[in-house]
Enzyme design. Structure first.
Site, mmCIF file in Angstrom:
data_model
loop_
_atom_site.group_PDB
_atom_site.id
_atom_site.type_symbol
_atom_site.label_atom_id
_atom_site.label_comp_id
_atom_site.label_asym_id
_atom_site.label_seq_id
_atom_site.Cartn_x
_atom_site.Cartn_y
_atom_site.Cartn_z
ATOM 1 N N ASP A 25 0.812 -1.196 -0.032
ATOM 2 C CA ASP A 25 0.518 -0.245 -0.326
ATOM 3 C C ASP A 25 0.776 1.114 0.198
ATOM 4 O OD1 ASP A 25 -2.438 -1.892 0.671
ATOM 5 O OD2 ASP A 25 -1.979 -1.080 2.246
HETATM 6 N N1 URA Z 1 -0.982 -6.355 3.773
HETATM 7 C C1 URA Z 1 -1.488 -4.415 4.119
HETATM 8 O O1 URA Z 1 -2.125 -4.479 4.427
HETATM 9 N N2 URA Z 1 -0.915 -4.036 3.708
HETATM 10 C C2 URA Z 1 0.152 -3.961 2.702
HETATM 11 O O2 URA Z 1 1.410 -3.126 1.886
HETATM 12 C C3 URA Z 1 0.684 -4.987 2.719
HETATM 13 C C4 URA Z 1 -0.561 -6.294 3.602
#
Ligand code: URA
Length: 236
Positions: free
Chosen positions: A103
């Site tokens: 993310d």
């Molecule tokens: N899980 C999440 O919530 N975000 C990420 O970036 C990776 C795994």
């Protein structure tokens, strides 16, 4: 398998348009046979492609571990002009892309490569490649919350597979856990923690398979050794 003109263009022979012209004019041979069909598909790693008698070299495969900083999009471009992970790799001659995603607000280990086969294999749920996260959450998870994470949590897209969890530290209103999962659903760690009542404050991916962030700072990357590439391929 890829279109011949695309492989030629990527090898730096000429633009795609020019490559098409050469194919049509009978100047391109694949495994010794002249090819004049534009849609022809070739395997850039195995087929012998000659342009006017000169062999073109296949694109070299490159593999990098990148410490993605917070505030960077895991993508090749962003319509809103925000930084994207490949901005750090503009000097690498080959066109590499991220394997899986983190993310915008998540930092940590991201694998980038131009090896489509490996990228595809790693991203496939069947592979069950371990992904290890350091998660700082609001509140102090009780035994029951930890057990739910370990056994599986019901999310809007179904139950999660069992995860490994251990508490790294607890503070007054926060705690940090190490969470190991092998699925790669969208915002999975954030949603799992939220579901057991502990929203994520900070999320870092510290490990993917046997690869770690060791020796890296946010915004830095290193190229994998041949031995590491061999081990990754072996996993698949
Ligand atoms: N899980 C999440 O919530 N975000 C990420 O970036 C990776 C795994």
């Amino acid at each position: 398998m890829e279109r011949l003109q695309k492989v030629m263009a990527r090898a730096g022979v000429a633009s795609r348009r020019k490559s098409e012209e050469w194919i049509l004019r009978g100047k391109v041979r694949v495994n010794g046979e002249t090819v004049t069909q534009l849609g022809t598909r070739v395997d850039p790693d195995r087929d012998r492609i000659e342009v006017e008698g000169r062999l073109i070299r296949p694109e070299q495969k490159r593999y990098f571990v990148f410490y993605k900083p917070k505030g960077v999009i895991t993508s090749l471009s962003d319509p809103k002009g925000r930084p994207v992970v490949v901005d750090w790799f503009r000097d690498v001659g080959e066109r590499i892309y991220p394997v899986g995603r983190l993310d915008y607000d998540t930092e940590g280990l991201l694998l980038l490569t131009n090896d489509g086969e490996l990228a595809h294999g790693m991203a496939h749920p069947r592979q069950e490649v371990d992904k290890v996260y350091q998660v700082t959450v609001k509140g102090i998870p009780a035994k029951n919350s930890l057990r739910r994470l370990q056994t599986g949590v019901k999310l809007t897209d179904g139950w999660t597979a069992p995860a490994k969890v251990r508490i790294l530290w607890t503070g007054k209103n926060q705690a940090q856990m190490e969470l190991t999962i092998h699925e790669g659903r969208n915002r999975q760690v954030r949603r799992m923690c939220e579901a057991v009542g502990h929203p994520v404050v900070h999320l870092v991916r510290v490990q993917l398979a046997f690869l770690t962030l060791s020796g890296l700072q946010p915004g830095k990357y290193r190229e994998l050794s041949q031995e590491e590439v061999r081990r990754l391929k072996e996993l698949l």
